[in-house]
Enzyme design. Structure first.
Site, PDB file in Angstrom:
ATOM      1  N   ASP A 158      37.105  42.257  18.783  1.00 42.00           N
ATOM      2  CA  ASP A 158      36.352  40.797  19.041  1.00 42.00           C
ATOM      3  C   ASP A 158      35.690  40.544  18.402  1.00 42.00           C
ATOM      4  O   ASP A 158      34.961  41.132  17.558  1.00 42.00           O
ATOM      5  CB  ASP A 158      36.309  40.967  20.663  1.00 42.00           C
ATOM      6  CG  ASP A 158      36.191  39.571  21.401  1.00 42.00           C
ATOM      7  OD1 ASP A 158      36.733  38.597  20.824  1.00 42.00           O
ATOM      8  OD2 ASP A 158      35.276  39.581  22.105  1.00 42.00           O
ATOM      9  N   GLU A 176      35.163  36.789  13.883  1.00 39.95           N
ATOM     10  CA  GLU A 176      35.308  35.609  13.027  1.00 39.95           C
ATOM     11  C   GLU A 176      34.849  35.568  11.875  1.00 39.95           C
ATOM     12  O   GLU A 176      35.048  35.023  10.840  1.00 39.95           O
ATOM     13  CB  GLU A 176      35.112  34.314  14.040  1.00 39.95           C
ATOM     14  CG  GLU A 176      36.311  34.029  15.060  1.00 39.95           C
ATOM     15  CD  GLU A 176      36.270  35.062  16.214  1.00 39.95           C
ATOM     16  OE1 GLU A 176      34.963  35.494  16.366  1.00 39.95           O
ATOM     17  OE2 GLU A 176      37.045  35.297  16.793  1.00 39.95           O
ATOM     18  N   ASP A 213      39.571  33.077  24.375  1.00 38.48           N
ATOM     19  CA  ASP A 213      39.112  32.622  25.833  1.00 38.48           C
ATOM     20  C   ASP A 213      39.797  31.347  26.293  1.00 38.48           C
ATOM     21  O   ASP A 213      39.159  30.356  26.376  1.00 38.48           O
ATOM     22  CB  ASP A 213      37.616  32.277  25.815  1.00 38.48           C
ATOM     23  CG  ASP A 213      36.842  33.737  25.309  1.00 38.48           C
ATOM     24  OD1 ASP A 213      37.605  34.596  25.230  1.00 38.48           O
ATOM     25  OD2 ASP A 213      35.738  33.816  24.922  1.00 38.48           O
TER      26      ASP A 213
END
Ligand code: GLC
Length: 784
Positions: free
Chosen positions: A407, A410, A484
């Site tokens: 997670d 990015e 999300d």
């Protein structure tokens, strides 16, 4: 500032445009061929062209140096010498393969690409390729009135992207995703155009911030990048499936996932202690609700330090993992890239001493704030760092972990820009580049490191990796969830086109957080979302801290029973899904498909976003709004059978169907079949004991072929022939249903010895013939 108020639309804020600054690449001066690549010297740049197959051509324009052909992070294929016919006139050059025709207009330099029959795929008109002083590059293409666009990786909004403008810049977006929220976590700079039933694709392999504009002009579209080369592959099609095969030939296909990763996953931010996890697992077993995975979110760690456990809350993770494994449940922990700045933490010490973190050009380590506070970020662009990080995973694999959840890759950083300073330098295996150039591949390379490390450490077992961020090619390493979302009905609806477009972008293994992550879910939403989740390729229920718990039993017995029914259904359908995952692994075809993939001639499917297909013969039409128990379903050509009521529906029509809260409308095309296992009798042993094939009899003359695939579901033994693969043909005529195993391959011996065949809707005049023999009461296919 003030962007959240009406100040955002203050009349003094009209945006300045700077559209005219691009400079055309000019005329062709000379051209030459070197090995399999053509080089075109133009007034202002050099362009290279090479063929990867008869149907795939790559164009590279570089206005700063010679075209660079080697340094892609996404591409695994290499150019091929294909048989070509070349022709030259004073005005143009042409290059023809058996599938494509490339025309190069000399003055100015313009490229037109046709299929072998002369149908135009890509055409440059007044404008072609261009660049500007800032180093931006752009490619303009003509757009037809009948063009529809798909793919673009992970985008919100509807299925057809005509009229949209998208940016690729991996971004952590917690704010509610709505149709204009762009960019999101994944960057897949690729699209497929569907024009009157024919399809072609373009993959723009540029890792800078890129923009795809199908909005600003009526008769043209453009793709551009903030820097780098104009480097793109044209995939000739001619139909959506061949475009996907071509795209995944270039960027790779997903490896066969472990079967357990296709089961039901339960997650929460966070299950915070061993006791809580054990109780959760016990609940599933006692309630007889199958589950394969429990996720550990960030609270399992000591102060959010990756590669640690909080020893107070998780005193004996190894024992917990072993005990859960005996119950048929695996643990998948989260691993974020940020390494806490803490001189007493061994991973940080190693990172600094061994020079594993991203740095500024002057040599200072870049620190950004994430969950653990100030953190360093491994520089995954370097082989040395990937290996270091990969090896660290023995921390997990040594205690029985076979799956990892990546997670915040990015990478997300808690600051205004949401990410790392774009001036940071990546070592990039001796070819240093800024973060501005390599931002979009950070997640991909973290995925590569994690997957490769796990694969090595698991000694022949298949790893599972889940990721939030990625770039083209991410399917080689990871499954992707859509980040999300919220417990909104709109987000349930949005997840369908989002996952379908991810599937059309090469990522077959994808799904949203079932039930919704942020915000409180409701009983009805959770029930309807679980019905969809049972058929999305990736199936995980996940929710955020501070929201209502949403495990299957949280909303009373009635709702629990329905949710359980659909989780069970997932497992019954596993053989069918697994056979489709096999297709994804060999051809790149998505498991969850928009209808246009199977019916590209049918314009009614071009923006049909609220229903989807599983494979080539099943349509799922879920309920996506509260209090609704009827919906319109569009069924394309053919006859379709509702698998619950067995009612037959005519295709090429829209029907109103009823679906009470416990019903999910599922339709199977007549003349075809699905393969299903038995309902699980134990969570600990999920191997099917019976294999059933349901054929939906057609009275028309038609032939359906499909592949049934199975193996141990856990190891790479299939690579050495330990699998079972049956190519099955079902020939329907008014007087017979003939089922023939055209080919059986592989040496895997499954727990079932036969496939029980059930024929639904058999007419009294129809005989059943299995492998050439008339069958009596209970037809079976015996496995060799
Ligand atoms: C991010 C992830 C979410 C996770 C949370 C805490 O928001 O998208 O899935 O639960 O971080 O780790």
């Amino acid at each position: 500032m003030h962007e959240d108020t009406s100040f955002a639309i203050h009349p003094g804020k009209v945006q300045q445009t700077n559209a005219s600054s691009f400079r055309d690449i000019g005329n062709l001066i000379t051209h030459k061929k070197n090995e399999s690549t053509y080089y075109f010297q133009c007034d202002n740049c050099e362009v290279a062209m090479s063929f990867y197959t008869e149907s795939i051509v790559r164009i590279v324009m570089n206005h700063e140096s010679k075209p660079r052909l080697q340094d892609s992070k996404a591409v695994i294929a290499t150019p091929k010498t294909v048989s070509l016919t070349e022709h030259a006139t004073s005005e143009q050059l042409s290059f023809k393969t058996s599938k494509l025709e490339v025309y190069v207009n000399k003055q100015p330099f313009r490229i037109t690409i046709n299929d072998q029959n002369g149908n135009v795929l890509l055409h440059e008109g007044d404008r072609g390729m261009a660049f500007n002083e800032k180093g931006e590059v752009i490619s303009y293409k003509a757009m037809c009135e009948t063009d529809h666009f798909y793919g673009f990786g992970e985008k919100s909004g509807f299925l057809d992207k005509r009229g949209e403008k998208y940016e690729m810049w991996n971004s952590d977006v917690y704010a509610p995703h709505n149709p204009e929220t762009d960019p999101l976590y994944e960057s897949i700079p690729y699209f497929m155009t569907l024009r009157e039933g024919r399809a072609h694709g373009v993959f723009f392999d540029n890792t800078f911030r890129t923009v795809f504009d199908m909005k600003s002009e009526e008769d043209g579209y453009a793709f551009s990048a903030e820097g780098g080369q104009l480097d793109y592959y044209v995939l000739g099609g001619p139909d959506p499936k061949s475009v996907l095969e071509q795209y995944t030939y270039i960027t790779g296909r997903m490896p066969l996932p472990p079967k357990w990763s296709l089961g039901y996953h339960q997650s929460r931010y966070s299950y915070e202690s061993e006791a809580e996890v054990r109780e959760l697992a016990q609940n599933f077993v006692e309630r007889e609700i199958p589950v394969d995975v429990i996720h550990l979110d960030i609270h399992y760690m000591n102060g959010y330090r990756v590669f640690t456990f909080d020893k107070e809350k998780f005193p004996n993770p190894e024992k917990m993992i072993a005990d859960l494994r005996d119950m048929g449940i695996r643990i998948v922990p989260i691993v974020d890239p940020g390494v806490k700045r803490d001189p007493e933490y061994s991973i940080y010490q190693e990172g600094i001493r061994q020079d594993q973190f991203c740095k500024y050009i002057e040599g200072d380590v870049y620190f950004g704030d994430v969950w653990p506070g100030e953190s360093g970020f491994p520089d995954f662009t370097d082989e040395k760092v990937r290996k270091w990080w990969a090896d660290k995973h023995t921390f997990y694999t040594d205690i029985g972990i076979e799956g990892i959840w990546n997670d915040m890759n990015e990478p997300a950083v808690f600051n205004e820009t949401k990410t790392m300073d774009v001036e940071v330098i990546h070592q990039n295996d001796g070819n240093p580049k800024t973060h501005r150039e390599l931002h979009n591949v950070y997640g991909l390379l973290m995925g590569q490191s994690t997957y490769d490390g796990m694969k090595e450490q698991l000694h022949g077992k298949r790893p599972f990796l889940l990721t939030r961020a990625g770039y083209a090619g991410i399917q080689r390493y990871a499954s992707v969830w859509t980040g999300d979302n919220r417990s909104f009905w709109e987000h349930l609806a949005m997840s369908l086109p989002m996952c379908m477009n991810l599937g059309l972008s090469g990522v077959a293994f994808t799904g949203p957080d079932v039930g919704g992550f942020a915000h409180d879910t409701s009983a009805e939403l959770l029930v309807r979302w679980t019905q969809v989740g049972a058929f999305t390729p990736y199936f995980r229920n996940h929710s955020a801290m501070g929201t209502l718990y949403q495990e299957p039993w949280q909303f009373g017995e009635k709702n629990e029973a329905i949710i359980k029914k659909y989780i069970n259904m997932r497992y019954e359908w596993m053989p069918q899904l697994y056979s489709l995952f096999y297709q994804a692994s060999v051809k790149g075809l998505p498991v969850m498909r928009p209808l246009l993939m199977e019916f590209p001639e049918d314009v009614k499917t071009y923006n049909l976003h609220d229903q989807f297909m599983i494979g080539d013969n099943v349509i799922i039409a879920p309920i996506l709004a509260p209090c609704i128990t009827n919906r319109a379903v569009y069924l394309p050509a053919g006859e379709w059978v509702d698998i619950v009521t067995e009612k037959v529906y005519e295709g090429n029509h829209t029907h109103l169907v009823h679906a009470a809260l416990d019903q999910l409308p599922i339709f199977v095309k007549k003349g075809t079949a699905i393969v299903r296992g038995n309902t699980l009798s134990s969570n600990a042993d999920k191997t099917p004991k019976r294999m059933n094939m349901d054929i939906y009899a057609s009275l028309k003359d038609e032939i359906y072929r499909f592949t049934f695939y199975d193996d141990d579901g856990e190891t790479f033994a299939y690579e050495n022939g330990t699998f079972i693969k049956l190519d099955i043909e079902i020939a329907s005529t008014p007087d017979a249903i003939k089922v023939t195993v055209v080919d059986q391959n592989g040496k895997f011996v499954p727990t079932y010895e036969q496939i029980n065949v059930r024929i639904l809707g058999l007419h009294e005049n129809q005989r059943v013939i299995i492998n050439g023999e008339v069958s009596r009461e209970e037809p079976v296919i015996l496995l060799k």
